[in-house]
Design a protein around this motif. Structure first.
Motif, PDB file in Angstrom:
ATOM      1  N   ALA A 167      40.032  48.322  47.066  1.00 20.93           N
ATOM      2  CA  ALA A 167      41.208  47.482  46.809  1.00 20.93           C
ATOM      3  C   ALA A 167      42.255  48.234  45.994  1.00 20.93           C
ATOM      4  CB  ALA A 167      40.791  46.215  46.061  1.00 20.93           C
ATOM      5  N   PRO A 168      43.537  47.953  46.229  1.00 24.42           N
ATOM      6  CA  PRO A 168      44.598  48.595  45.446  1.00 24.42           C
ATOM      7  C   PRO A 168      44.687  48.022  44.044  1.00 24.42           C
ATOM      8  CG  PRO A 168      45.535  46.980  46.939  1.00 24.42           C
ATOM      9  CD  PRO A 168      44.073  47.044  47.259  1.00 24.42           C
ATOM     10  N   ILE A 169      45.270  48.803  43.137  1.00 22.22           N
ATOM     11  CA  ILE A 169      45.467  48.393  41.747  1.00 22.22           C
ATOM     12  C   ILE A 169      46.965  48.259  41.496  1.00 22.22           C
ATOM     13  CG2 ILE A 169      45.134  48.999  39.323  1.00 22.22           C
ATOM     14  CD1 ILE A 169      42.727  50.706  40.208  1.00 22.22           C
ATOM     15  N   VAL A 224      33.139  41.225  37.500  1.00 25.20           N
ATOM     16  CA  VAL A 224      33.948  40.064  37.886  1.00 25.20           C
ATOM     17  C   VAL A 224      34.984  40.454  38.937  1.00 25.20           C
ATOM     18  CG1 VAL A 224      35.674  38.406  37.060  1.00 25.20           C
ATOM     19  CG2 VAL A 224      33.593  38.825  35.732  1.00 25.20           C
ATOM     20  N   PHE A 225      35.658  41.576  38.715  1.00 31.59           N
ATOM     21  CA  PHE A 225      36.657  42.026  39.686  1.00 31.59           C
ATOM     22  C   PHE A 225      36.023  42.235  41.056  1.00 31.59           C
ATOM     23  CE2 PHE A 225      39.410  44.345  36.230  1.00 31.59           C
ATOM     24  CZ  PHE A 225      39.711  43.117  35.664  1.00 31.59           C
ATOM     25  N   VAL A 226      34.898  42.929  41.096  1.00 32.49           N
ATOM     26  CA  VAL A 226      34.239  43.222  42.374  1.00 32.49           C
ATOM     27  C   VAL A 226      33.802  41.930  43.055  1.00 32.49           C
ATOM     28  CG1 VAL A 226      32.216  44.290  43.452  1.00 32.49           C
ATOM     29  CG2 VAL A 226      33.525  45.541  41.719  1.00 32.49           C
ATOM     30  N   ALA A 227      33.247  41.006  42.294  1.00 40.57           N
ATOM     31  CA  ALA A 227      32.802  39.741  42.879  1.00 40.57           C
ATOM     32  C   ALA A 227      33.978  38.969  43.477  1.00 40.57           C
ATOM     33  CB  ALA A 227      32.088  38.899  41.828  1.00 40.57           C
ATOM     34  N   GLU A 228      35.107  38.943  42.787  1.00 39.15           N
ATOM     35  CA  GLU A 228      36.254  38.187  43.307  1.00 39.15           C
ATOM     36  C   GLU A 228      36.865  38.854  44.531  1.00 39.15           C
ATOM     37  OE1 GLU A 228      37.591  35.601  39.452  1.00 39.15           O
ATOM     38  OE2 GLU A 228      38.896  37.262  40.033  1.00 39.15           O
ATOM     39  N   LEU A 229      36.710  40.151  44.653  1.00 43.79           N
ATOM     40  CA  LEU A 229      37.204  40.877  45.826  1.00 43.79           C
ATOM     41  C   LEU A 229      36.273  40.762  47.025  1.00 43.79           C
ATOM     42  CD1 LEU A 229      38.304  44.049  43.883  1.00 43.79           C
ATOM     43  CD2 LEU A 229      39.874  42.692  45.288  1.00 43.79           C
ATOM     44  N   THR A 230      35.000  40.624  46.785  1.00 41.22           N
ATOM     45  CA  THR A 230      34.028  40.678  47.881  1.00 41.22           C
ATOM     46  C   THR A 230      33.391  39.331  48.213  1.00 41.22           C
ATOM     47  OG1 THR A 230      32.269  41.310  46.333  1.00 41.22           O
ATOM     48  CG2 THR A 230      33.487  43.098  47.416  1.00 41.22           C
ATOM     49  N   GLU A 231      33.099  38.533  47.180  1.00 38.82           N
ATOM     50  CA  GLU A 231      32.417  37.262  47.403  1.00 38.82           C
ATOM     51  C   GLU A 231      33.363  36.067  47.350  1.00 38.82           C
ATOM     52  OE1 GLU A 231      29.257  37.066  44.554  1.00 38.82           O
ATOM     53  OE2 GLU A 231      28.717  39.179  44.880  1.00 38.82           O
ATOM     54  N   CYS A 239      44.849  57.862  37.721  1.00 39.19           N
ATOM     55  CA  CYS A 239      44.719  58.921  38.733  1.00 39.19           C
ATOM     56  C   CYS A 239      44.116  60.198  38.162  1.00 39.19           C
ATOM     57  CB  CYS A 239      46.090  59.218  39.341  1.00 39.19           C
ATOM     58  SG  CYS A 239      46.881  57.774  40.066  1.00 39.19           S
ATOM     59  N   GLY A 240      44.306  60.411  36.868  1.00 35.03           N
ATOM     60  CA  GLY A 240      43.766  61.604  36.242  1.00 35.03           C
ATOM     61  C   GLY A 240      42.340  61.403  35.785  1.00 35.03           C
ATOM     62  N   GLU A 241      42.150  60.614  34.730  1.00 35.01           N
ATOM     63  CA  GLU A 241      40.811  60.431  34.155  1.00 35.01           C
ATOM     64  C   GLU A 241      39.870  59.637  35.052  1.00 35.01           C
ATOM     65  OE1 GLU A 241      40.794  59.026  30.082  1.00 35.01           O
ATOM     66  OE2 GLU A 241      42.797  59.855  29.741  1.00 35.01           O
ATOM     67  N   LEU A 242      40.405  58.658  35.798  1.00 35.09           N
ATOM     68  CA  LEU A 242      39.542  57.708  36.505  1.00 35.09           C
ATOM     69  C   LEU A 242      39.500  57.929  38.017  1.00 35.09           C
ATOM     70  CD1 LEU A 242      40.555  54.545  34.467  1.00 35.09           C
ATOM     71  CD2 LEU A 242      38.500  55.935  34.190  1.00 35.09           C
ATOM     72  N   THR A 279      40.040  50.765  33.216  1.00 43.33           N
ATOM     73  CA  THR A 279      38.757  51.395  33.535  1.00 43.33           C
ATOM     74  C   THR A 279      37.939  50.485  34.449  1.00 43.33           C
ATOM     75  OG1 THR A 279      38.753  52.615  31.453  1.00 43.33           O
ATOM     76  CG2 THR A 279      36.631  52.324  32.555  1.00 43.33           C
ATOM     77  N   ALA A 280      37.937  49.191  34.150  1.00 42.00           N
ATOM     78  CA  ALA A 280      37.236  48.234  35.019  1.00 42.00           C
ATOM     79  C   ALA A 280      37.902  48.153  36.385  1.00 42.00           C
ATOM     80  CB  ALA A 280      37.212  46.861  34.353  1.00 42.00           C
ATOM     81  N   ALA A 281      39.226  48.199  36.420  1.00 44.06           N
ATOM     82  CA  ALA A 281      39.942  48.158  37.697  1.00 44.06           C
ATOM     83  C   ALA A 281      39.611  49.369  38.550  1.00 44.06           C
ATOM     84  CB  ALA A 281      41.450  48.082  37.445  1.00 44.06           C
ATOM     85  N   ALA A 282      39.532  50.533  37.926  1.00 44.55           N
ATOM     86  CA  ALA A 282      39.177  51.746  38.664  1.00 44.55           C
ATOM     87  C   ALA A 282      37.770  51.641  39.226  1.00 44.55           C
ATOM     88  CB  ALA A 282      39.298  52.971  37.762  1.00 44.55           C
ATOM     89  N   GLU A 283      36.836  51.118  38.437  1.00 46.59           N
ATOM     90  CA  GLU A 283      35.467  50.937  38.923  1.00 46.59           C
ATOM     91  C   GLU A 283      35.448  49.981  40.115  1.00 46.59           C
ATOM     92  OE1 GLU A 283      31.167  49.277  37.252  1.00 46.59           O
ATOM     93  OE2 GLU A 283      32.676  50.044  35.825  1.00 46.59           O
TER      94      GLU A 283
END
Length: 300
Positions: A157-159, A109-116, A177-180, A146-150
């Motif tokens: 896009a910035p978080i 959903v995040f990716v779609a709203e950023l790109t489409e 910044c560490g795990e993701l 985790t979804a935001a990092a993906e």
């Protein structure tokens, strides 16, 4: 580039920017205080424009009444650049059925709203907004981050992160910044003015993240008097180039056109107060150059 609701612009064309605010917002935690009036939103933008404002970053995420379909018209009518968010706030702010519908597909959903674009509006989001908890990260925060990092890795896009009462900055950075593996300069930490601990602020700044001081004091966290010193401490520590300023208007009564401080307060009162502390040149960069870097997207 900066992804506004009217399309992509160059960072240097953004102008004086309120780096964290809301034209529209609806939360289960704030019943009866919704920001949901298009005419009032236009009046607030016109008031901000009248004191020199040129751009507003709306951090209202998915499921909280961001009214993306109205943003392009408001931007055209007022001449103020608007940046819209995707993302997801803390669970108590979002309807349970909305959360249920996002299980298993949040990053998609995040990716779609950023790109489409957001629904059928044609408006593409320009940032991902998520939230931490009070001095900790619960399972919901880890899921959304985790979804935001993906989505960041897919789009560039910035978080932007709501820190609950300004706390939990280091836990957020350890995760993102560490795990993701999100670069520090792609993370914006909000509400640091609500927890004005200079040691924590400098530790967070060392990651390369952006540090947002956004919104005047409220009854349960009266920290305005400490904010200038906290900002000066960061500047003196070598982090002057990581600072952002915003207004964070979240209820109807807080709008300037409804008797509150609203968006103009950032330029009427906060700017001259910080100019006395930091000098006008640095404050000008914080309001113009820094948002252009913090909210840039490096992919089409």
């Amino acid at each position: 580039m900066i992804r506004t609701v009217l399309g992509d612009i160059r960072p240097q064309d953004l102008g004086v920017c309120d780096a964290h605010d809301h034209l529209f917002l609806r939360s289960r935690q704030l019943p009866g205080q919704e920001l949901d009036d298009v005419a009032a939103a236009r009046a607030e933008l016109e008031a901000f424009r009248a004191v020199g404002g040129a751009a507003v970053v709306q951090w209202t995420p998915h499921g909280m009444g961001r009214r993306a379909a109205d943003l392009a018209g408001l931007s055209r009518a007022t001449g103020v650049h608007l940046i819209c968010a995707t993302g997801l706030h803390q669970a108590p702010h979002v309807a349970a059925e909305s959360l249920a519908g996002l299980r298993g597909r949040l990053a998609e959903v995040f990716v779609a709203e950023l790109t489409e674009g957001i629904g059928t509006t044609g408006v593409r989001a320009g940032l991902i907004k998520v939230a931490g908890g009070f001095h900790a990260l619960d399972a919901h925060a880890r899921w959304t981050m985790t979804a935001a990092a993906e989505a960041h890795h897919a789009t560039g896009a910035p978080i932007a992160v709501h820190l609950e009462l300004g706390t939990g900055a280091l836990d957020v950075l350890d995760l993102l910044c560490g795990e993701l593996d999100v670069p520090g300069n792609r993370v914006i930490l909000g509400h640091l003015n609500r927890f004005p601990d200079p040691v924590t602020h400098r530790q967070a700044a060392a990651s390369g993240c952006w540090l947002a001081f956004d919104g005047p004091s409220r009854a349960h966290h009266p920290t305005d008097w400490q904010m200038p010193a906290a900002v000066r401490s960061l500047a003196e520590g070598g982090f002057a180039d990581r600072l952002l300023l915003g207004g964070d208007t979240v209820t109807a009564g807080a709008r300037s056109v409804d008797g509150g401080p609203g968006m103009p307060y950032l330029l009427r009162r906060v700017r001259p107060r910080l100019e006395a502390e930091l000098g006008p040149d640095l404050v000008a960069r914080i309001l113009t150059e820094h948002p252009g870097r913090a909210f840039s997207i490096d992919r089409a």
